[in-house]
Enzyme design. Structure first.
Site, PDB file in Angstrom:
ATOM      1  CB  CYS A  58      23.961  40.765  29.851  1.00  0.00           C
ATOM      2  SG  CYS A  58      23.545  42.151  30.915  1.00  0.00           S
ATOM      3  CB  CYS A  94      29.748  43.384  34.588  1.00  0.00           C
ATOM      4  SG  CYS A  94      29.281  44.513  33.248  1.00  0.00           S
TER       5      CYS A  94
HETATM    6  N1  DGL Z   1      27.247  43.708  30.463  1.00  0.00           N
HETATM    7  C1  DGL Z   1      26.295  43.755  31.514  1.00  0.00           C
HETATM    8  C2  DGL Z   1      26.551  42.649  32.543  1.00  0.00           C
HETATM    9  O1  DGL Z   1      27.172  41.646  32.249  1.00  0.00           O
HETATM   10  C3  DGL Z   1      25.894  45.008  32.215  1.00  0.00           C
HETATM   11  C4  DGL Z   1      26.108  46.394  31.748  1.00  0.00           C
HETATM   12  C5  DGL Z   1      24.927  47.316  32.095  1.00  0.00           C
HETATM   13  O2  DGL Z   1      24.854  47.873  33.194  1.00  0.00           O
HETATM   14  O3  DGL Z   1      24.057  47.429  31.239  1.00  0.00           O
HETATM   15  O4  DGL Z   1      26.130  42.737  33.654  1.00  0.00           O
END
Ligand code: DGL
Length: 264
Positions: free
Chosen positions: A74, A189
């Site tokens: 993430c 993301c």
């Molecule tokens: N999957 C997350 C990232 O790589 C973010 C998603 C969220 O806003 O929670 O930034």
């Protein structure tokens, strides 16, 4: 032999884009997938509160699952907390996921690069430092999307996404300046690779979409190569959702990625 799992962590199901690559590069190790869905989306959190939440959560996760390595799949979490996690748990191995600004700066021909991320990631000092250190000669547009992560979650759950909504979210990435055009969009993301076909379809012109999932899995593979090998696998891989239980519509998806959802 060391049968402790590799833990993959995200605010939702975006980290599965990294798991997908890791299953190819790093087979034969047990995995645990953790989604902090009770706090989704991370992109909207205030920094100090999210840091505190993540450090508290990791104290529990490390004690419960005793992972051999934790992959923070993430960008929003890594750009905020990777240093703090390493400081707080110095005996643990953490792999972070950060915007691929350096490879984008190396590859662009037009010099116009966009970074598509959550509002949290675009605000981070970490992201600004990457631009200063590696992309000072490019024009980098940071695009903080309020809705794309949730649209990706919806797409993964329901198999449907409103293409017009995707088009609206990605539109600010496309810049024309002095006869040049954006030629690279960094998918900063881990949710976004699941929508990349929709993005390609709704983009005003073709660009390269940089997805870091494989590079993250490769980093985990390199670190795992210096660990003792895993023995025969005894149990199924588990997916843990902090809300207690993943929504019913996600069960099949998780099974498809090799995870049995933990009962809430
Ligand atoms: N999957 C997350 C990232 O790589 C973010 C998603 C969220 O806003 O929670 O930034």
């Amino acid at each position: 032999m060391d049968n402790r799992p590799i833990l993959f962590f995200d605010s939702g199901i975006g980290g599965l884009s990294v798991v997908k690559e890791a299953r190819i590069l790093l087979p034969g190790r047990p995995y645990v997938y953790v989604a902090d869905d009770a706090a989704f989306p991370y992109g909207a959190w205030e920094e100090e509160a999210l840091l505190e939440r993540m450090v508290g959560l990791f104290a529990e996760l490390l004690a419960t699952y005793r992972p051999v390595m934790s992959v923070i799949a993430c960008n929003t979490a890594s750009t905020l907390a990777i240093h703090r996690l390493r400081e707080t748990f110095p005996q643990e191995i953490f792999v972070g996921t950060v915007p691929a600004i350096k490879p984008a700066a190396e590859r662009t021909r037009s010099g116009l690069v966009s970074v598509l991320a959550t509002p949290g990631t675009v605000k981070r000092q970490y992201t600004r430092d990457l631009i200063r250190d590696y992309a000072a000669r490019c024009h980098v547009r940071l695009v903080g999307s309020e809705n794309l992560a949730a649209l990706a979650e919806q797409y993964m759950r329901e198999g449907f996404v409103d293409e017009a909504a995707v088009e609206t979210e990605i539109a600010p990435c496309f810049v024309e300046q002095d006869g040049r055009r954006t030629d690279i969009v960094v998918l900063a993301c881990t949710h976004y690779p699941f929508l990349v076909n929709r993005m390609r379809k709704t983009a005003p012109w073709p660009v390269d979409w940089i997805d870091t999932s494989e590079a993250i899995a490769r980093r985990a593979q390199t670190l795992a190569s210096s660990l003792p090998p895993a023995g025969p696998m005894e149990s199924e891989d588990i997916a843990h959702f902090t809300s207690g239980k993943p929504p019913e519509a996600l069960r099949r998806l998780l099974l498809g990625f090799g995870f049995r959802p933990e009962a809430g």
